[in-house]
Design an enzyme around this catalytic site. Sequence first.
Site, short mmCIF file in Angstrom:
data_model
loop_
_atom_site.label_atom_id
_atom_site.label_comp_id
_atom_site.label_asym_id
_atom_site.label_seq_id
_atom_site.Cartn_x
_atom_site.Cartn_y
_atom_site.Cartn_z
N CYS A 116 0.82 -1.22 0.00
CA CYS A 116 0.00 0.00 0.00
C CYS A 116 0.85 1.26 0.00
O CYS A 116 0.32 2.36 -0.18
CB CYS A 116 -0.93 0.01 1.21
SG CYS A 116 -2.25 -1.19 1.06
N HIS A 256 -2.54 7.12 4.29
CA HIS A 256 -3.05 5.98 3.51
C HIS A 256 -4.41 5.59 4.09
O HIS A 256 -4.61 5.58 5.30
CB HIS A 256 -2.07 4.81 3.60
CG HIS A 256 -2.63 3.54 3.05
ND1 HIS A 256 -3.15 3.46 1.78
CD2 HIS A 256 -2.78 2.31 3.60
CE1 HIS A 256 -3.59 2.23 1.56
NE2 HIS A 256 -3.39 1.50 2.65
N ASN A 286 -10.10 1.09 0.44
CA ASN A 286 -8.64 1.04 0.34
C ASN A 286 -8.27 0.67 -1.09
O ASN A 286 -8.37 -0.49 -1.47
CB ASN A 286 -8.10 0.01 1.34
CG ASN A 286 -6.58 -0.08 1.31
OD1 ASN A 286 -5.93 0.48 0.43
ND2 ASN A 286 -6.01 -0.82 2.25
O1 UT7 Z 1 -3.63 -1.30 3.53
C1 UT7 Z 1 -2.85 -2.38 3.94
C2 UT7 Z 1 -2.83 -2.46 5.36
N1 UT7 Z 1 -4.02 -3.08 5.87
C3 UT7 Z 1 -4.61 -2.63 6.96
O2 UT7 Z 1 -4.20 -1.60 7.45
C4 UT7 Z 1 -5.72 -3.44 7.61
C5 UT7 Z 1 -5.49 -3.46 9.08
N2 UT7 Z 1 -6.49 -4.24 9.78
C6 UT7 Z 1 -7.77 -3.84 9.92
O3 UT7 Z 1 -8.16 -2.82 9.39
C7 UT7 Z 1 -8.69 -4.65 10.79
O4 UT7 Z 1 -7.94 -5.59 11.52
C8 UT7 Z 1 -9.80 -5.39 9.99
C9 UT7 Z 1 -10.76 -4.36 9.42
C10 UT7 Z 1 -9.20 -6.21 8.87
C11 UT7 Z 1 -10.59 -6.30 10.91
O5 UT7 Z 1 -11.11 -5.57 12.03
P1 UT7 Z 1 -10.86 -6.09 13.51
O6 UT7 Z 1 -11.53 -5.13 14.39
O7 UT7 Z 1 -9.39 -6.29 13.70
O8 UT7 Z 1 -11.65 -7.46 13.52
P2 UT7 Z 1 -11.11 -8.93 13.81
O9 UT7 Z 1 -10.36 -9.45 12.65
O10 UT7 Z 1 -10.47 -8.97 15.15
O11 UT7 Z 1 -12.47 -9.70 13.92
C12 UT7 Z 1 -13.41 -9.43 14.98
C13 UT7 Z 1 -14.66 -10.24 14.74
C14 UT7 Z 1 -14.39 -11.71 14.42
O12 UT7 Z 1 -15.43 -12.49 14.99
P3 UT7 Z 1 -15.21 -13.26 16.35
O13 UT7 Z 1 -14.05 -14.18 16.13
O14 UT7 Z 1 -14.93 -12.20 17.38
O15 UT7 Z 1 -16.52 -13.96 16.54
C15 UT7 Z 1 -14.47 -11.78 12.93
O16 UT7 Z 1 -14.84 -13.04 12.45
O17 UT7 Z 1 -15.33 -9.72 13.59
C16 UT7 Z 1 -15.57 -10.78 12.66
N3 UT7 Z 1 -15.51 -10.21 11.33
C17 UT7 Z 1 -16.59 -9.71 10.70
N4 UT7 Z 1 -17.88 -9.60 11.09
C18 UT7 Z 1 -18.73 -9.03 10.22
C19 UT7 Z 1 -14.43 -10.07 10.52
N5 UT7 Z 1 -14.81 -9.50 9.36
C20 UT7 Z 1 -16.13 -9.26 9.46
C21 UT7 Z 1 -17.08 -8.69 8.60
N6 UT7 Z 1 -18.37 -8.59 9.02
N7 UT7 Z 1 -16.75 -8.21 7.38
#
Ligand code: UT7
Length: 336
Positions: A116, A256, A286
């Site tokens: 990115c 970004h 993004n």
């Molecule tokens: O540009 C390149 C660099 N990339 C980034 O900067 C991305 C950095 N990371 C992020 O932005 C975040 O980590 C994400 C947006 C990818 C994910 O958000 P998070 O708050 O870290 O969520 P998580 O992965 O910890 O997931 C929390 C919960 C999980 O459920 P459980 O295990 O707590 O039951 C996931 O399965 O949210 C669930 N989940 C979703 N629920 C509904 C993950 N994706 C989704 C979704 N809709 N799309």
Amino acid sequence: MAQVRAAITGVGGYVPPYILTNEELSKMVDTSDEWIMERIGIKERHILLEDGKATSDMATEAVNQLLEKTNTSPDEIDMLICGVVTPDMQFPATANIICDKVGIKNAFGYDLNAGCSSFLFSLVTASKFVESGSHRKVIVVGADKMSSIVDYNDRNTSPIFGDGAGAVLLEPYTDGNGLIDSIMHVDGSGRHHLHQVAGGSLKPATFETILKRQHFIYQEGQPVFKWAVSKMADVSVRMMERYNLTPETLKYLVPHQANMRIIEATAKRMGVGTDKVMMTIAKYGNTTSATIPLCLWEYEKELKPGDNIIIATFGAGFAWGSTYIKWAYDGSKYAK
Ligand code: UT7
């Protein structure tokens, strides 16, 4: 003799017409508008759906607009760097294809991949050619067709990414404006958290890699999130301290656009209010290499000569950095 700096003298942008909303995405994977808005801050993203169209086609639109706006002929361009993670093909470089499509015949160029951070790494690289005097009109493009590597069965990654392209023209300025300084870093140990498993020399394409869906983005969201928040803020705070910049003397932070929470946390660490942060994430998502030039494109009309701008980036690799720019022209002259 006055110091030669590389100044941005115009910005072009392009996003494809098709808009993928959170509502539509919710029919494809188990997610909701509420979750995506709360955790990421994206409402919709533009997707390049047209058959036979690739990253270079969006980049060509952005570059053509840039040339028209700045009244520049393709013959005057002597270099083009394309920051990209989704090139049209593994080779040749997308930069070459863009030059061919635009009619740029007197330039050399290449692609640069820093995840990115590809656009900012390209901008910093291009600035050295301008500062040295070897090249006078250099185009830096950031373009990605992320939909070509997003798994629309994966709710962890499919809400995040969109397609788009942005381009800037760099020229030598001696009035004190232009690119002042940059602090750039890579740490390859972070590659395990965000990558494309197959398709490279490590794991060439086979039936098995396709069945295992290894040609799509693989991301462990939480470690990437933590690194992004800490590293983008670290380098940006260092840059502000180095030049005695304060939230008052800063016109805009251009981060970004990966996640609204990352953007807000970075601004907070810098002491900068969100009214001074360029944001396009809600409507474009993004777009990887295109987020920063698309921000400049959207906010160009608000920028005036001498404005202090910090661009901050973080991406796969890991690759991150911060650049301090003194804006070089009155952006309102291009306002429609
Ligand atoms: O540009 C390149 C660099 N990339 C980034 O900067 C991305 C950095 N990371 C992020 O932005 C975040 O980590 C994400 C947006 C990818 C994910 O958000 P998070 O708050 O870290 O969520 P998580 O992965 O910890 O997931 C929390 C919960 C999980 O459920 P459980 O295990 O707590 O039951 C996931 O399965 O949210 C669930 N989940 C979703 N629920 C509904 C993950 N994706 C989704 C979704 N809709 N799309």
